[in-house]
Design a protein around this motif. Structure first.
Motif, PDB file in Angstrom:
ATOM      1  N   ILE A  16     -38.179   5.557  57.018  1.00  0.00           N
ATOM      2  CA  ILE A  16     -37.146   4.677  56.471  1.00  0.00           C
ATOM      3  C   ILE A  16     -37.707   3.289  56.190  1.00  0.00           C
ATOM      4  CG2 ILE A  16     -35.045   3.409  57.117  1.00  0.00           C
ATOM      5  CD1 ILE A  16     -33.978   5.905  58.363  1.00  0.00           C
ATOM      6  N   GLU A  17     -38.439   2.740  57.144  1.00  0.00           N
ATOM      7  CA  GLU A  17     -38.983   1.389  56.983  1.00  0.00           C
ATOM      8  C   GLU A  17     -40.012   1.330  55.866  1.00  0.00           C
ATOM      9  OE1 GLU A  17     -40.264   0.644  60.945  1.00  0.00           O
ATOM     10  OE2 GLU A  17     -38.192   0.493  61.697  1.00  0.00           O
ATOM     11  N   ALA A  18     -40.629   2.464  55.549  1.00  0.00           N
ATOM     12  CA  ALA A  18     -41.581   2.518  54.430  1.00  0.00           C
ATOM     13  C   ALA A  18     -40.871   2.703  53.088  1.00  0.00           C
ATOM     14  CB  ALA A  18     -42.577   3.651  54.643  1.00  0.00           C
ATOM     15  N   GLY A  19     -39.531   2.831  53.127  1.00  0.00           N
ATOM     16  CA  GLY A  19     -38.768   2.964  51.890  1.00  0.00           C
ATOM     17  C   GLY A  19     -38.558   4.388  51.431  1.00  0.00           C
ATOM     18  N   HIS A  20     -38.934   5.367  52.252  1.00  0.00           N
ATOM     19  CA  HIS A  20     -38.717   6.768  51.884  1.00  0.00           C
ATOM     20  C   HIS A  20     -37.237   7.123  52.013  1.00  0.00           C
ATOM     21  CE1 HIS A  20     -43.178   7.671  53.097  1.00  0.00           C
ATOM     22  NE2 HIS A  20     -43.075   6.977  51.971  1.00  0.00           N
ATOM     23  N   LYS A  21     -36.803   8.081  51.215  1.00  0.00           N
ATOM     24  CA  LYS A  21     -35.411   8.501  51.218  1.00  0.00           C
ATOM     25  C   LYS A  21     -35.248   9.819  51.987  1.00  0.00           C
ATOM     26  CE  LYS A  21     -34.170   5.056  48.645  1.00  0.00           C
ATOM     27  NZ  LYS A  21     -33.459   3.922  49.263  1.00  0.00           N
ATOM     28  N   ILE A  22     -34.111   9.940  52.654  1.00  0.00           N
ATOM     29  CA  ILE A  22     -33.794  11.130  53.434  1.00  0.00           C
ATOM     30  C   ILE A  22     -32.888  12.036  52.601  1.00  0.00           C
ATOM     31  CG2 ILE A  22     -32.834  11.981  55.602  1.00  0.00           C
ATOM     32  CD1 ILE A  22     -35.305  10.090  55.831  1.00  0.00           C
ATOM     33  N   GLU A  23     -33.243  13.312  52.546  1.00  0.00           N
ATOM     34  CA  GLU A  23     -32.432  14.288  51.822  1.00  0.00           C
ATOM     35  C   GLU A  23     -31.602  15.103  52.818  1.00  0.00           C
ATOM     36  OE1 GLU A  23     -32.006  14.462  48.676  1.00  0.00           O
ATOM     37  OE2 GLU A  23     -33.680  13.307  47.858  1.00  0.00           O
ATOM     38  N   ALA A  24     -30.638  15.846  52.303  1.00  0.00           N
ATOM     39  CA  ALA A  24     -29.687  16.561  53.152  1.00  0.00           C
ATOM     40  C   ALA A  24     -30.361  17.562  54.090  1.00  0.00           C
ATOM     41  CB  ALA A  24     -28.654  17.272  52.284  1.00  0.00           C
ATOM     42  N   ASP A  25     -31.456  18.184  53.649  1.00  0.00           N
ATOM     43  CA  ASP A  25     -32.111  19.216  54.455  1.00  0.00           C
ATOM     44  C   ASP A  25     -33.186  18.659  55.383  1.00  0.00           C
ATOM     45  OD1 ASP A  25     -30.531  21.166  53.298  1.00  0.00           O
ATOM     46  OD2 ASP A  25     -31.971  21.565  51.687  1.00  0.00           O
ATOM     47  N   ASP A  26     -33.443  17.353  55.321  1.00  0.00           N
ATOM     48  CA  ASP A  26     -34.452  16.743  56.194  1.00  0.00           C
ATOM     49  C   ASP A  26     -33.920  16.619  57.621  1.00  0.00           C
ATOM     50  OD1 ASP A  26     -36.066  16.455  54.004  1.00  0.00           O
ATOM     51  OD2 ASP A  26     -35.690  14.315  53.722  1.00  0.00           O
ATOM     52  N   TRP A  27     -34.863  16.605  58.571  1.00  0.00           N
ATOM     53  CA  TRP A  27     -34.460  16.306  59.942  1.00  0.00           C
ATOM     54  C   TRP A  27     -33.977  14.869  60.027  1.00  0.00           C
ATOM     55  CZ3 TRP A  27     -35.628  12.677  63.616  1.00  0.00           C
ATOM     56  CH2 TRP A  27     -35.122  12.921  64.906  1.00  0.00           C
ATOM     57  N   MET A  28     -32.941  14.637  60.821  1.00  0.00           N
ATOM     58  CA  MET A  28     -32.442  13.279  61.035  1.00  0.00           C
ATOM     59  C   MET A  28     -31.879  13.169  62.438  1.00  0.00           C
ATOM     60  SD  MET A  28     -28.969  13.465  58.665  1.00  0.00           S
ATOM     61  CE  MET A  28     -29.838  14.203  57.275  1.00  0.00           C
ATOM     62  N   PRO A  29     -31.934  11.982  63.047  1.00  0.00           N
ATOM     63  CA  PRO A  29     -31.335  11.800  64.374  1.00  0.00           C
ATOM     64  C   PRO A  29     -29.833  12.043  64.322  1.00  0.00           C
ATOM     65  CG  PRO A  29     -32.755   9.931  63.790  1.00  0.00           C
ATOM     66  CD  PRO A  29     -32.596  10.758  62.556  1.00  0.00           C
ATOM     67  N   GLU A  30     -29.290  12.480  65.433  1.00  0.00           N
ATOM     68  CA  GLU A  30     -27.867  12.802  65.487  1.00  0.00           C
ATOM     69  C   GLU A  30     -27.000  11.579  65.172  1.00  0.00           C
ATOM     70  OE1 GLU A  30     -24.424  15.078  65.951  1.00  0.00           O
ATOM     71  OE2 GLU A  30     -26.523  15.612  65.599  1.00  0.00           O
ATOM     72  N   ASP A  31     -27.379  10.399  65.698  1.00  0.00           N
ATOM     73  CA  ASP A  31     -26.521   9.239  65.446  1.00  0.00           C
ATOM     74  C   ASP A  31     -26.633   8.759  64.000  1.00  0.00           C
ATOM     75  OD1 ASP A  31     -29.108   8.280  65.855  1.00  0.00           O
ATOM     76  OD2 ASP A  31     -28.433   6.427  66.816  1.00  0.00           O
ATOM     77  N   TYR A  32     -27.755   9.048  63.328  1.00  0.00           N
ATOM     78  CA  TYR A  32     -27.875   8.751  61.890  1.00  0.00           C
ATOM     79  C   TYR A  32     -26.917   9.645  61.102  1.00  0.00           C
ATOM     80  CZ  TYR A  32     -30.175   8.320  57.274  1.00  0.00           C
ATOM     81  OH  TYR A  32     -30.451   8.114  55.934  1.00  0.00           O
ATOM     82  N   ARG A  33     -26.909  10.939  61.430  1.00  0.00           N
ATOM     83  CA  ARG A  33     -25.997  11.872  60.754  1.00  0.00           C
ATOM     84  C   ARG A  33     -24.544  11.454  60.988  1.00  0.00           C
ATOM     85  NH1 ARG A  33     -26.521  17.050  58.829  1.00  0.00           N
ATOM     86  NH2 ARG A  33     -28.626  17.211  59.715  1.00  0.00           N
ATOM     87  N   GLN A  34     -24.227  11.103  62.239  1.00  0.00           N
ATOM     88  CA  GLN A  34     -22.851  10.714  62.545  1.00  0.00           C
ATOM     89  C   GLN A  34     -22.456   9.427  61.820  1.00  0.00           C
ATOM     90  OE1 GLN A  34     -20.467  12.357  64.149  1.00  0.00           O
ATOM     91  NE2 GLN A  34     -21.874  14.075  64.391  1.00  0.00           N
ATOM     92  N   ALA A  35     -23.390   8.489  61.709  1.00  0.00           N
ATOM     93  CA  ALA A  35     -23.107   7.245  60.983  1.00  0.00           C
ATOM     94  C   ALA A  35     -22.801   7.538  59.515  1.00  0.00           C
ATOM     95  CB  ALA A  35     -24.296   6.288  61.098  1.00  0.00           C
TER      96      ALA A  35
END
Length: 316
Positions: A16-35
């Protein structure tokens, strides 16, 4: 196991800090998903509920041209809501949830929608203020998230913001016509502005000293890039001079620009009233929720038919 999870989280933050984007199928922390779920479902439902005050004016618009314009705007807002709820559904899929659960959360009060859409719109002046200033506030908020770290939301916002610009222009046209019209029209406009000023301040959410909820987490995850107060100040910079240029009175005698601080001073709204409104205790909360509920229940047969078709069923 905990160390492995911590390493995944650190790698995620580095992306994230490098400016990369997260897609729906990527792994993400639970609180990121909830946010994301909390933000996007609220945004999507607000687009749908936000069409209801203006929907009331479709049969009452003063000219055919105005009727066509506000009908198109209502259609756009509903489309924005459907687009955003589709984005939210991808995030909800790991929990086995979808659109039905989103609507259930709305009807039971677990899912909130923007404070401004709980308010009445008794005159054509209100329709103008909604399109010019409420949509203007929405554009400021949404543009702030165009570089959101979650790519599907950012892509949806690019489309939505482009259409919202036309909505604001539609509202500005109404405002200018009323401001340049008969004394009764100017009075209607002034009364509408006075009704909407405090809800507009509340639109951006509480300031840090009051408690801004999930803002810090969303900033850390680069879901958003500005605080509530920064957005409110941006709104003042853009719209206070425009309102004053029309000869309208902003109902806040304390409002002034403090040059040495580079910010606007204003009367803080009553945030307890804000909390009551977003908890469905606003002037039109129950009326609009009931309308949405009745519509949802009346269209149950469409959803059932689509479900049968998706399973490959149908009449024999």
């Amino acid at each position: 196991m905990q160390d492995q999870e911590s390493q995944r989280h650190q790698a995620f933050m580095e992306r994230i800090e490098a400016g990369h984007k997260i897609e729906a199928d990527d792994w993400m922390p639970e609180d990121y998903r909830q946010a994301l779920i909390r933000l996007i479902t609220m945004h999507g439902i607000s687009e749908i509920m936000g069409a209801l005050p203006e929907k009331e004016w479709v049969p009452r618009a003063p000219t055919l041209r105005r009727k066509l314009a506000i009908m198109a705007k209502v259609q756009d807002e509903m489309g924005h809501g459907q687009l955003l709820l589709r984005v939210a559904e991808d995030l909800l899929r790991p929990y086995g949830k979808g659109r039905a659960e989103i609507m259930e959360d709305l009807f039971t009060g677990r899912l909130k929608f923007h404070n401004v859409f709980h308010m009445p719109a008794p005159t054509w002046g209100d329709a103008g203020v909604i399109a010019w200033l409420v949509d203007g506030a929405a554009i400021i908020t949404q543009r702030m998230m165009l570089d959101c770290s979650y790519a599907p939301y950012a892509r949806a916002l690019h489309r939505i913001c482009a259409e919202e610009v036309f909505h604001a222009q539609h509202g500005e046209s109404i405002i200018l016509t009323l401001a340049e019209g008969e004394p009764a029209q100017r009075q209607m406009l002034q009364e509408a502005l006075s009704r909407w000023w405090v809800p507009l301040l509340m639109f951006f959410g509480p300031s840090p000293q009051v408690g801004a909820g999930h803002v810090d987490r969303n900033l850390a995850y680069r879901i958003r890039s500005k605080t509530n107060e920064e957005l409110r100040q941006e709104f003042f910079h853009k719209y206070v001079p425009a309102i004053q240029a029309l000869g309208l009175t902003i109902p806040d005698p304390t409002l002034r620009y403090v040059e040495e601080e580079g910010r606007w001073q204003y009367q803080e709204p009553d945030w307890e009233v804000f909390r009551q409104i977003v908890n469905n205790q606003g002037p039109c909360s129950q009326e609009r929720l009931n309308l949405r509920r009745e519509s949802y229940e009346a269209q149950a047969w469409v959803r059932e038919a689509l479900a049968v078709s998706a399973r490959g069923g149908g009449p024999s």
